[in-house]
Design a protein around this motif. Sequence first.
Motif, PDB file in Angstrom:
ATOM      1  N   SER A 154       8.949   3.189  -7.253  1.00  0.00           N
ATOM      2  CA  SER A 154       9.341   2.266  -6.183  1.00  0.00           C
ATOM      3  C   SER A 154       9.977   1.024  -6.792  1.00  0.00           C
ATOM      4  O   SER A 154       9.578   0.574  -7.872  1.00  0.00           O
ATOM      5  CB  SER A 154       8.130   1.868  -5.340  1.00  0.00           C
ATOM      6  N   LEU A 208       3.636   1.656  -1.963  1.00  0.00           N
ATOM      7  CA  LEU A 208       4.417   1.768  -3.195  1.00  0.00           C
ATOM      8  C   LEU A 208       3.944   2.963  -4.029  1.00  0.00           C
ATOM      9  O   LEU A 208       2.752   3.255  -4.093  1.00  0.00           O
ATOM     10  CB  LEU A 208       4.297   0.481  -4.015  1.00  0.00           C
ATOM     11  N   ASN A 209       4.907   3.607  -4.653  1.00  0.00           N
ATOM     12  CA  ASN A 209       4.618   4.772  -5.495  1.00  0.00           C
ATOM     13  C   ASN A 209       5.297   4.611  -6.853  1.00  0.00           C
ATOM     14  O   ASN A 209       6.046   3.647  -7.076  1.00  0.00           O
ATOM     15  CB  ASN A 209       5.138   6.045  -4.812  1.00  0.00           C
ATOM     16  N   ASP A 210       5.049   5.537  -7.749  1.00  0.00           N
ATOM     17  CA  ASP A 210       5.760   5.535  -9.032  1.00  0.00           C
ATOM     18  C   ASP A 210       7.263   5.562  -8.764  1.00  0.00           C
ATOM     19  O   ASP A 210       7.750   6.380  -7.980  1.00  0.00           O
ATOM     20  CB  ASP A 210       5.377   6.765  -9.863  1.00  0.00           C
ATOM     21  N   ASP A 221       0.815  -1.221   0.000  1.00  0.00           N
ATOM     22  CA  ASP A 221       0.000   0.000   0.000  1.00  0.00           C
ATOM     23  C   ASP A 221       0.845   1.265   0.000  1.00  0.00           C
ATOM     24  O   ASP A 221       0.315   2.362  -0.209  1.00  0.00           O
ATOM     25  CB  ASP A 221      -0.919   0.011   1.223  1.00  0.00           C
ATOM     26  N   LYS A 252       1.202  -4.188 -10.214  1.00  0.00           N
ATOM     27  CA  LYS A 252       0.914  -2.960 -10.958  1.00  0.00           C
ATOM     28  C   LYS A 252      -0.591  -2.685 -10.986  1.00  0.00           C
ATOM     29  O   LYS A 252      -1.031  -1.541 -10.819  1.00  0.00           O
ATOM     30  CB  LYS A 252       1.461  -3.062 -12.379  1.00  0.00           C
ATOM     31  N   THR A 258      -1.694  -1.583  -7.333  1.00  0.00           N
ATOM     32  CA  THR A 258      -1.237  -0.260  -6.881  1.00  0.00           C
ATOM     33  C   THR A 258      -1.582   0.860  -7.848  1.00  0.00           C
ATOM     34  O   THR A 258      -1.727   2.012  -7.446  1.00  0.00           O
ATOM     35  CB  THR A 258       0.295  -0.268  -6.681  1.00  0.00           C
ATOM     36  N   GLY A 259      -1.705   0.513  -9.138  1.00  0.00           N
ATOM     37  CA  GLY A 259      -1.907   1.548 -10.154  1.00  0.00           C
ATOM     38  C   GLY A 259      -0.684   2.416 -10.343  1.00  0.00           C
ATOM     39  O   GLY A 259      -0.783   3.529 -10.884  1.00  0.00           O
ATOM     40  N   LYS A 260       0.472   1.934  -9.893  1.00  0.00           N
ATOM     41  CA  LYS A 260       1.708   2.715  -9.954  1.00  0.00           C
ATOM     42  C   LYS A 260       2.691   2.117 -10.957  1.00  0.00           C
ATOM     43  O   LYS A 260       2.609   0.943 -11.312  1.00  0.00           O
ATOM     44  CB  LYS A 260       2.384   2.765  -8.577  1.00  0.00           C
ATOM     45  N   ASN A 261       3.616   2.939 -11.389  1.00  0.00           N
ATOM     46  CA  ASN A 261       4.666   2.496 -12.300  1.00  0.00           C
ATOM     47  C   ASN A 261       5.835   1.961 -11.463  1.00  0.00           C
ATOM     48  O   ASN A 261       6.732   2.703 -11.074  1.00  0.00           O
ATOM     49  CB  ASN A 261       5.116   3.652 -13.190  1.00  0.00           C
ATOM     50  N   ILE A 262       5.806   0.687 -11.179  1.00  0.00           N
ATOM     51  CA  ILE A 262       6.772   0.044 -10.283  1.00  0.00           C
ATOM     52  C   ILE A 262       7.957  -0.489 -11.095  1.00  0.00           C
ATOM     53  O   ILE A 262       7.803  -0.965 -12.222  1.00  0.00           O
ATOM     54  CB  ILE A 262       6.117  -1.127  -9.518  1.00  0.00           C
TER      55      ILE A 262
END
Length: 299
Positions: free
Chosen positions: A189, A185-187, A183, A216, A219-223
């Motif tokens: 990470s 994690l960010n772009d 929860d 991905k 989270t909807g993030k660019n990991i």
Amino acid sequence: SKDVSEADTKLIDLIKEKKIPYLVVHNKVDLAGGIPEFMQAEIYTSAKDNEGIDHLREEIAKLVKSKEEKKILQGVVKEGDRVVLVIPIDSGAPKGRIILPQQLVLRELIDKKAIVTVVSPDTLEDALNNMKDKPNLVITDSQVFGIVNKIVPDDILLTSFSILFARYKGNLETLVSGVNGLDDLNDGSVVLISEGCSHHRQCEDIGTVKMPKWIKDYTGKNIIFEFTSGGEFPEDLSKYNLIVHCGGCMINEREMQYRLKHASDSNILITNYGMAIAKMHGILNRSLKPFKEMGSFIK
């Protein structure tokens, strides 16, 4: 030489860090003309004169004394329980065989004299409907957690092979706490996905294909993902925001414990496949209910 080399000291420190039982043994003491001072705290032997050999054997025996054998299903399944194993057969399944965690769980259930039913995900619903008595527990491959969760009624306990192995070889509390790192994690990470085995990668490989996609999507993030396998595990973990480890069926308990401690000492959250998949499907609490010791973690 009467000096312990720097390489010797580094090796001993590494052995201690991994909590591996060890002995320091100096041979050819007959050539030293007695026991040098630096050897007083260690074992000394002379193969030529047979000196110290019995002592060495005694000390080795102490190190390898077997502890009470741990069980994968300890405190979870008892004699006569009905257990359903859900085993998907896809491109990643070995032809003509089932993978090691499934083999070990099945054998232990047989030893416990449990009543076992083995099904694929697409026959699970029919199997449950045709059972005279409902099962005490369903154990599934984590990859089909979401499907199985929808089929198995809420009053039947459900968990996965991966979570069982997290408890058996690792530390369930540590890995459950670590899963909350998803929860945070960010772009940008960086997530390390680590597997204990070295196998041929499949087009549907869970570690390099499915897990990154699930994370991905969740989270909807660019990991950014990095991968290790087999005995490879980074010494420097500082760049990672989260480590997602496999169940660890192909590495021993000591190595798994070392990896958990190394992550903890580096202040890096670590979890495993089963826990991560359960959380991303919203069924983590349900998957922990078979384990009485996890009551405080269940909301």
